[in-house]
Design a protein around this motif. Sequence first.
Motif, short mmCIF file in Angstrom:
data_model
loop_
_atom_site.label_atom_id
_atom_site.label_comp_id
_atom_site.label_asym_id
_atom_site.label_seq_id
_atom_site.Cartn_x
_atom_site.Cartn_y
_atom_site.Cartn_z
N TRP A 33 32.40 5.92 20.03
CA TRP A 33 30.99 5.78 20.31
C TRP A 33 30.36 6.75 19.11
O TRP A 33 31.13 7.78 18.88
N GLY A 34 29.19 6.26 18.94
CA GLY A 34 28.49 7.41 17.88
C GLY A 34 27.98 8.66 18.58
O GLY A 34 27.77 8.50 19.65
N ASN A 35 27.53 9.53 17.53
CA ASN A 35 27.36 10.65 17.96
C ASN A 35 25.65 10.86 17.42
O ASN A 35 25.47 10.25 16.42
N PRO A 36 25.01 11.58 18.31
CA PRO A 36 23.51 11.63 17.72
C PRO A 36 23.51 12.18 16.24
O PRO A 36 22.64 11.44 15.44
N GLU A 37 24.19 12.91 15.69
CA GLU A 37 24.56 13.36 14.28
C GLU A 37 24.49 12.09 13.31
O GLU A 37 24.58 12.34 12.05
N ASP A 38 25.45 11.00 13.78
CA ASP A 38 25.57 10.08 12.86
C ASP A 38 24.35 9.25 12.44
O ASP A 38 24.34 8.46 11.45
N MET A 39 23.11 9.50 13.16
CA MET A 39 21.97 9.20 12.77
C MET A 39 21.26 9.69 11.50
O MET A 39 20.16 9.27 10.84
N LYS A 40 21.64 10.80 11.23
CA LYS A 40 20.92 11.98 10.34
C LYS A 40 20.70 11.24 8.78
O LYS A 40 19.79 11.07 8.08
N GLY A 41 21.77 10.50 8.45
CA GLY A 41 21.75 10.29 7.09
C GLY A 41 20.99 9.04 6.93
O GLY A 41 20.35 8.95 5.86
N ALA A 42 21.02 8.18 7.92
CA ALA A 42 20.29 6.91 7.70
C ALA A 42 18.79 7.36 7.90
O ALA A 42 17.99 6.61 6.94
N VAL A 43 18.43 8.23 8.66
CA VAL A 43 16.93 8.55 8.86
C VAL A 43 16.45 9.21 7.66
O VAL A 43 15.37 8.95 6.98
N HIS A 94 0.78 -1.19 -0.09
CA HIS A 94 0.20 -0.22 -0.05
C HIS A 94 0.88 1.27 0.12
O HIS A 94 0.37 2.31 0.23
N GLY A 95 2.11 1.18 -0.32
CA GLY A 95 2.85 2.43 -0.29
C GLY A 95 3.62 2.65 0.82
O GLY A 95 4.08 3.69 0.93
N ILE A 96 3.28 2.05 2.12
CA ILE A 96 4.08 2.44 3.23
C ILE A 96 5.35 1.62 3.40
O ILE A 96 5.26 0.39 3.55
N CYS A 97 6.40 2.51 3.79
CA CYS A 97 7.82 1.62 4.01
C CYS A 97 7.96 1.42 5.39
O CYS A 97 8.03 2.75 6.14
N VAL A 98 8.14 0.21 5.96
CA VAL A 98 8.38 0.36 7.32
C VAL A 98 9.67 -0.49 7.58
O VAL A 98 9.85 -1.59 6.92
N ASN A 99 10.51 0.55 8.04
CA ASN A 99 12.04 -0.01 8.54
C ASN A 99 12.42 0.25 9.79
O ASN A 99 11.71 1.06 10.49
N ALA A 100 13.52 -0.07 10.15
CA ALA A 100 14.06 0.27 11.51
C ALA A 100 15.53 0.68 11.37
O ALA A 100 16.27 0.18 10.52
N ILE A 101 16.03 1.51 12.13
CA ILE A 101 17.48 1.79 12.37
C ILE A 101 18.00 1.15 13.71
O ILE A 101 17.42 1.42 14.72
N ALA A 102 18.98 0.36 13.73
CA ALA A 102 19.77 -0.14 15.15
C ALA A 102 20.73 0.64 15.44
O ALA A 102 22.01 0.20 14.75
N PRO A 103 20.77 1.60 16.21
CA PRO A 103 22.00 2.23 16.38
C PRO A 103 22.85 1.62 17.18
O PRO A 103 22.51 0.67 18.14
N GLY A 104 24.12 1.61 17.35
CA GLY A 104 25.23 1.13 18.18
C GLY A 104 25.32 1.94 19.52
O GLY A 104 24.16 2.32 19.96
N TYR A 105 26.52 2.07 19.97
CA TYR A 105 26.61 2.80 21.29
C TYR A 105 26.91 4.19 20.91
O TYR A 105 27.83 4.61 20.47
N MET A 106 25.85 4.98 21.43
CA MET A 106 25.74 6.33 20.95
C MET A 106 25.78 7.14 22.35
O MET A 106 25.16 6.92 23.39
N VAL A 107 26.36 8.53 22.19
CA VAL A 107 26.61 9.34 23.23
C VAL A 107 25.36 10.16 23.56
O VAL A 107 25.15 11.01 22.79
N THR A 108 24.59 9.65 24.41
CA THR A 108 23.27 10.20 24.94
C THR A 108 22.77 10.08 26.27
O THR A 108 23.76 9.40 26.89
N ASP A 109 21.72 10.64 26.79
CA ASP A 109 21.34 10.41 28.32
C ASP A 109 21.17 8.98 28.69
O ASP A 109 21.63 8.42 29.59
#
Length: 239
Positions: A204-214, A165-180
């Motif tokens: 460790w990953g930074n939150p900005e490392d998620m931008k390209g994947a999302v 129906h045109g809806i793509c459902v996917n996931a990102i599995a982040p590694g160890y990222m610097v957050t709270d």
Amino acid sequence: MVTGASTGLGAAMSLGLAEAGADIVLVDHRERTAVADQIRDLGRKALSLHGDLSKLETINQFVEETLTHFGKVDILVNNAGIIRRTPAIDFSETDWDAVMDLNSKAVFFLSQAVARDMLKRGYGKIVNIASLLSFSGGITVPSYAASKGAVAQTTKALANEWAQHGICVNAIAPGYMVTDNTQALRENPERNQAITARIPANRWGNPEDMKGAVVFLASPASDYVNGHLLTVDGGWMAR
Ligand code: NAD
């Protein structure tokens, strides 16, 4: 629509999507205006909605408010999540339910509520935030591992029903990222060193490392990508 958008990975992904041209609905139970202001500075619209996502009535209210304001939801990023650290033998029902209700149940019911609109238009992108603990069991975080296993399987289950129906459902599995969320781990010298030693990128990953994947999974560039778990982990899973 990005959940858990006030801090950490959700804040960075909201900004990444806004930089790529999206208007953003920021959903969080904490009221913080900084991210919304930064989005407006980029020339995009921002709507902040506050409340507890682990309550079904709040989920439905968020979707109604978003549709009233923007008329549609093209992209949903199910990012809000919590973790509770206690050895399995002492783990409480309260901690089990709190983690499962937000990390797993809310992902399904917010996706369902948003997909009712997406299905009518035959278009949508749902990106769930999984974890390396969608693949392995972790240490002293049993409800978190269970909830992220559920995120991976929910992603595939929804993709199987909605891809046609045109809806793509996917996931990102982040590694160890610097957050709270990982502060306790980073403050434990032994765990911190052991984790860093296994990451091929040697950091460790930074939150900005998620931008390209999302942005990829939210854009037409991924129109034939369905039910996939994309690791953003500096190579952890390759080791
Ligand atoms: P974080 O604690 O920095 O951010 C989580 C956000 O969710 C916060 O803004 C918080 O206010 C919000 N939130 C918490 N409970 C909520 C509720 N009941 N209703 C609405 N909002 C709520 O954590 P983070 O590290 O940015 O984590 C984001 C996601 O990424 C989570 O799903 C987490 O499990 C996942 N993740 C993080 C890492 C990591 O290393 N940091 C690794 C893998 C997966």
